[in-house]
Design an enzyme around this catalytic site. Sequence first.
Site, short mmCIF file in Angstrom:
data_model
loop_
_atom_site.label_atom_id
_atom_site.label_comp_id
_atom_site.label_asym_id
_atom_site.label_seq_id
_atom_site.Cartn_x
_atom_site.Cartn_y
_atom_site.Cartn_z
CG ASP A 189 -8.65 10.00 5.84
OD1 ASP A 189 -9.42 10.33 4.91
OD2 ASP A 189 -7.47 9.65 5.65
CB THR A 191 5.55 3.31 1.60
OG1 THR A 191 5.72 4.46 0.78
CG2 THR A 191 5.54 2.06 0.73
CB VAL A 192 1.52 -0.11 4.01
CG1 VAL A 192 1.28 -1.29 4.94
CG2 VAL A 192 0.86 1.14 4.55
N GLY A 209 0.83 -1.20 0.00
CA GLY A 209 0.00 0.00 0.00
C GLY A 209 0.86 1.24 0.00
CD GLN A 210 4.34 4.04 -2.85
OE1 GLN A 210 4.16 3.17 -3.68
NE2 GLN A 210 5.49 4.65 -2.71
N GLY A 211 0.57 5.74 0.04
CA GLY A 211 -0.21 6.96 0.09
C GLY A 211 0.69 8.16 -0.05
CB ALA A 212 -0.09 11.76 -0.06
CB SER A 213 1.75 11.09 4.52
OG SER A 213 0.74 10.20 4.97
#
Length: 682
Positions: A487, A369-370, A363-367
């Site tokens: 969120d 990474t998983v 998983g990856q987001g703006a802030s």
Amino acid sequence: MPPYIQFLILLLSSSIFTSTSSSSPKNLTLIGSAHYANGSIILTQEIPNCNSRSYSPNGRILHSYPIRFFNSSSNVTVSFSTRFTFKITPPPPPCVSGDGLAFLIASDPNSLPHSNGYLGLPDSPISDPFFAIELDTSFNPDLGDFNDNHLGLDLNSVISVASIDLTSKGIYLKSGRRITVWIEYRDSENVIRVWIGYPDSKPQHPVLSVPIDISKVFKEFMYVGFSASNGRGSSIHSIEKIQFHTFESSSTPNLQMETRTSRTCLICYPEDPGIEGSETGLWNDHRKDNRVLELAFGLLFVTVSMIIVASLLMVYCICLNKRRRCRDRPQMYRFHETEVPKKLKLAEIRLATKGFDPNRIIGQGASSTVYEANLPSCGNVAVKRFSKANQSGFLGNQFATELATMVGCLRHKNLVQLLGWCCEGNELVLVYEYMPNGSLDKILHHRRTNNRSLTLTFEKRLNILLGVSSALVYLHEECDRQIIHRDVKTCNVMLDADFNAKLGDFGLAEVYEHSARKRDATLPAGTMGYLAPEYVFSGVPTVKTDVYSFGVVVLEVASGQRPVNEDGVAVTDWMWDLWEKRILIAAADPKLMGRYDKVDMERMLMAGLICVHPNHEMRPTMKEAGRMLRGGMVPELPVRKPIVMIQSVVPERSAEMMVARVGGDESETPWSTPRTHFSRGN
């Protein structure tokens, strides 16, 4: 606490220890001929006249309460280990020895036989499962015995599925010597291992190692104990020390499972935790026990009086202290004294993620990474690594918020469990339990998984929504401090192996007292498409802004549509249009191919619409929303999307009044809805 109260408590605890240190533990139940004598648990004893036809009954001890071995809801099986020391004293000739004893795990104690023989185990298969490690001193060829000195593993039958001749190992069960047995089951390996020896030190190699998956045999709760019988013989079967532990499975192959802290010991006899590894134990000179017992009787009258007085004082002090803590509690997140996530070393995390290998990214987001990883202390985990940029600013605050919120008070089956954290150098890392099925967003909108199509059934979708609603009810109403998630979206809803929902990502969460002051306006945080209109223009989060986001998730799950489609149309606007045209059921996800009850689907869609009502006062609470999804009545919806008026408090637009019309006449309501770039064109 005043000194005189401390003295009373100290004297009380000393008196209680003195009076109970030699008594029997209250969590063991004795059955049949079992009794306590000279600091040991005697299961069976010699018959005075072995030539007579009178036989002593079976002797059995069981833990008074069932122990959870398997969690059917989460499909998790615990590992366990036990260590016990026993002695079998044979009768003098010409009398013959008894049958022996067995370590026993049974689902129903009432299903075990009362008649004498077969070590107190059922002599024929029964419907209620049991597991036993038998130490057999009776030779019965019909049961496949090697001899009268063997160890066997029994599963639902007294006929062993695996056994070993102990004579070849130099162990003689009827020697009258103390013998120690170690039994371990690791769920990660599905193997039972048994060690046996004379000394207290554990032998290097097991005498028996049998592959077995207890999750397919055991029920959720089982009783643990020991059983023995003499049959037509006469022996003294005694247990002198017991330790039994359950814990989460560990993949470390050489972990010494019996070296656990005394807190995890479910059955510890004797109860003194300091006995572990010492030569002093139940076989100490019993004259010391007699002296303690005499002293205990001498202090009995004083102890009873002290118990009454000190108990009242303790209750008063606890209540007073609790009230004082509630009144003087500082304005910060409260940490539990137990179950606090561990601080991990960066080197350990790097090793588990193979240096943050890009192939391990899940998983990856703006802030952040998983990564998927495997920690020896936790098993499979999800490692959330925050980006290095601006870690002292927003990301640093987000990391601190998520860590403090998760540690503070969050313990719920529908919240992702935080297991550990790391803050070393310029690395900020959170470690969560691993969710095998990833995020709800991935399942809904990325259908291909392992080269096959995966579609959630309506029942699974409903169960997921109920899980998310339960988590939000806990955050809003049941947690020590009211928490607004801010969120709520399908990306932050994780699914375990059974597709049970767990809400995660608390980087934007805000924590308030239940009697909170008025919230200050800030720039809104969250994901567009899920944000309530009043939150976009006021920047003030409330529980009703979470309800709105949940409503978008409901509509997204029911329809399979993204919150905003490629044409920029919000799913909420599309749903209101379908409702106005009285064809709301047309929004149902076509991937379901009609496999749902239309009444239930329409109720789900209507519950989502009432949650995204533009007027926050008309939205239900999360508890009410969950009740609707479970089949409760949905309040009457307006015939078309209401118009709501909201004044912005964002600094550069604070003087504006954003007014837009989405269906209906403006004169119908004093409210109007601000138009966003997600609204459709005129």
